[in-house]
Scaffold this motif. Structure first.
Motif, short mmCIF file in Angstrom:
data_model
loop_
_atom_site.label_atom_id
_atom_site.label_comp_id
_atom_site.label_asym_id
_atom_site.label_seq_id
_atom_site.Cartn_x
_atom_site.Cartn_y
_atom_site.Cartn_z
N ALA A 116 -47.19 47.29 17.55
CA ALA A 116 -47.21 45.86 17.83
C ALA A 116 -46.42 45.53 19.09
N LEU A 117 -45.25 46.13 19.26
CA LEU A 117 -44.45 45.89 20.47
C LEU A 117 -45.20 46.32 21.71
N SER A 118 -45.93 47.43 21.62
CA SER A 118 -46.71 47.90 22.77
C SER A 118 -47.78 46.90 23.15
N ARG A 119 -48.44 46.31 22.13
CA ARG A 119 -49.49 45.33 22.42
C ARG A 119 -48.88 44.05 23.01
N MET A 120 -47.71 43.63 22.52
CA MET A 120 -47.05 42.46 23.09
C MET A 120 -46.71 42.71 24.56
N PHE A 121 -46.21 43.90 24.84
CA PHE A 121 -45.89 44.28 26.22
C PHE A 121 -47.15 44.24 27.07
N ASP A 122 -48.25 44.78 26.54
CA ASP A 122 -49.50 44.88 27.29
C ASP A 122 -50.02 43.51 27.72
N VAL A 123 -49.95 42.52 26.82
CA VAL A 123 -50.56 41.22 27.13
C VAL A 123 -49.67 40.36 28.02
N LEU A 124 -48.39 40.69 28.14
CA LEU A 124 -47.50 39.92 29.00
C LEU A 124 -47.77 40.21 30.47
N ALA A 125 -47.69 39.16 31.29
CA ALA A 125 -47.73 39.33 32.73
C ALA A 125 -46.39 39.89 33.20
N PRO A 126 -46.34 40.55 34.36
CA PRO A 126 -45.05 40.98 34.91
C PRO A 126 -44.08 39.79 34.99
N GLY A 127 -42.88 39.99 34.47
CA GLY A 127 -41.90 38.92 34.41
C GLY A 127 -42.03 38.04 33.20
N GLY A 128 -43.07 38.24 32.38
CA GLY A 128 -43.27 37.44 31.18
C GLY A 128 -42.24 37.76 30.11
N ARG A 129 -42.05 36.81 29.19
CA ARG A 129 -40.98 36.90 28.20
C ARG A 129 -41.53 37.00 26.79
N LEU A 130 -40.87 37.80 25.98
CA LEU A 130 -41.13 37.91 24.55
C LEU A 130 -40.00 37.23 23.80
N VAL A 131 -40.34 36.42 22.79
CA VAL A 131 -39.35 35.82 21.89
C VAL A 131 -39.72 36.20 20.47
N MET A 132 -38.81 36.92 19.80
CA MET A 132 -39.01 37.33 18.41
C MET A 132 -37.91 36.71 17.55
N GLU A 133 -38.29 36.33 16.33
CA GLU A 133 -37.32 35.72 15.40
C GLU A 133 -37.53 36.28 14.00
N MET A 134 -36.42 36.59 13.34
CA MET A 134 -36.48 37.12 11.98
C MET A 134 -35.14 36.87 11.29
N ASP A 135 -35.12 37.04 9.98
CA ASP A 135 -33.84 37.02 9.27
C ASP A 135 -32.99 38.19 9.75
N ASN A 136 -31.69 38.00 9.75
CA ASN A 136 -30.77 39.06 10.16
C ASN A 136 -30.65 40.07 9.03
N LEU A 137 -31.41 41.15 9.13
CA LEU A 137 -31.45 42.12 8.03
C LEU A 137 -30.19 42.98 7.96
N ALA A 138 -29.40 43.02 9.01
CA ALA A 138 -28.11 43.70 8.92
C ALA A 138 -27.24 43.00 7.88
N LYS A 139 -27.24 41.68 7.89
CA LYS A 139 -26.46 40.92 6.91
C LYS A 139 -27.07 41.06 5.52
N VAL A 140 -28.40 41.03 5.43
CA VAL A 140 -29.08 41.20 4.14
C VAL A 140 -28.65 42.50 3.48
N VAL A 141 -28.66 43.59 4.25
CA VAL A 141 -28.38 44.91 3.69
C VAL A 141 -26.89 45.10 3.43
N ARG A 142 -26.07 44.82 4.41
CA ARG A 142 -24.65 45.18 4.31
C ARG A 142 -23.85 44.22 3.43
#
Length: 261
Positions: A131-157
């Motif tokens: 999935a990350l590879s496909r996100m990279f592929d569709v971005l133009a040079p200089g384009g930005r990715l924004v990802m959001e998720m629950d903080n799983l480090a806190k969930v686990v620890r």
């Protein structure tokens, strides 16, 4: 064809489709997200945005109404159908994260958004890498990715368990829904449960539980994966107000990264 953990993700999203918009809490979410997403976008010429896990399309609609050229994609066709029903005229496709080049041309997007735990819900590490590879592929040079998720480090620890309760109503306005998200850490992985309590028009309550595996992915795992994919300028935040990300304190993890010029 959808296989393995991706199939489990689709089944989970199909099961929760009636409650999806309440679960996502769009009004709150978009009020926080939109100013953050707009920062750093080109100020001249057309701006292209891909919502890579658009769900029922509310983010696509708001961004399109602000003048951007927006495409939505989601691997769950029920949600895509609902997006088309709710927001006539938006461009949305039943395409998974691993197939994003079927929705957007390589090198064409100024911004790719992947929110709502879509990067980890029902997904294996190999599927996330793809999935990350496909996100990279569709971005133009200089384009930005924004990802959001629950903080799983806190969930686990810290063995975080329950998420805030959310309330809503069926589309016909009769009865009430109470939605409670729960994480279960079993020592080898994470399960996410959505507990749905529904009161009908006669006041009777029923409960259903819908569950999905979650990729046990911490920030310290994700950053190297982004670098290996080719991203740079990787930044971590705890919220859309540029809050400092604290691994054992922050509830959310927001990651931005760029495709090099």
């Amino acid at each position: 064809m959808v296989r393995g953990t991706m199939a489990a993700e689709v089944r989970f999203l199909q099961a929760i489709a009636p409650y999806y918009d309440v679960w996502m809490d769009w009004d709150r979410r978009l009020a926080e997200e939109i100013p953050f997403l707009e920062r750093g976008l080109p100020t001249r010429g057309p701006v292209s945005i891909l919502d890579a896990a658009c769900g029922t399309g509310h983010r696509v609609r708001v961004l399109a109404d602000r003048g951007y050229e927006v495409i939505g994609a989601d691997g769950e066709s029920t949600l895509v159908d609902r997006a088309r029903e709710l927001h006539g005229g938006i461009e949305v496709y039943p395409v998974s994260l691993a197939e994003l080049t079927r929705a957007a041309k390589p090198g064409s997007m100024n911004l790719v958004v992947c929110g709502g735990n879509a990067a980890v819900l029902g997904r294996s590490r190999a599927e996330l890498e793809q999935a990350l590879s496909r996100m990279f592929d569709v971005l133009a040079p200089g384009g930005r990715l924004v990802m959001e998720m629950d903080n799983l480090a806190k969930v686990v620890r810290r063995k975080l368990r329950f998420l805030p309760l959310r309330r809503g109503r069926p589309a016909n306005g009769e009865g009430e829904w109470l939605l409670l998200g729960e994480y279960e850490w079993n020592g080898t992985g994470i399960l996410y449960h959505l507990l749905v309590l529904q009161r009908d028009s006669g006041g009777e309550w029923t409960m259903n539980v819908h569950s999905s595996e979650v990729l046990s992915l911490e920030h310290s795992d994700l950053v190297p994966m982004l670098r290996e994919t080719g991203f740079n300028d990787i930044r971590l935040y705890s919220d859309y107000a540029d809050g400092e990300f604290l691994p054992l304190e922050s509830d959310r993890l927001i990651v931005t990264a760029r495709r090099p010029e």
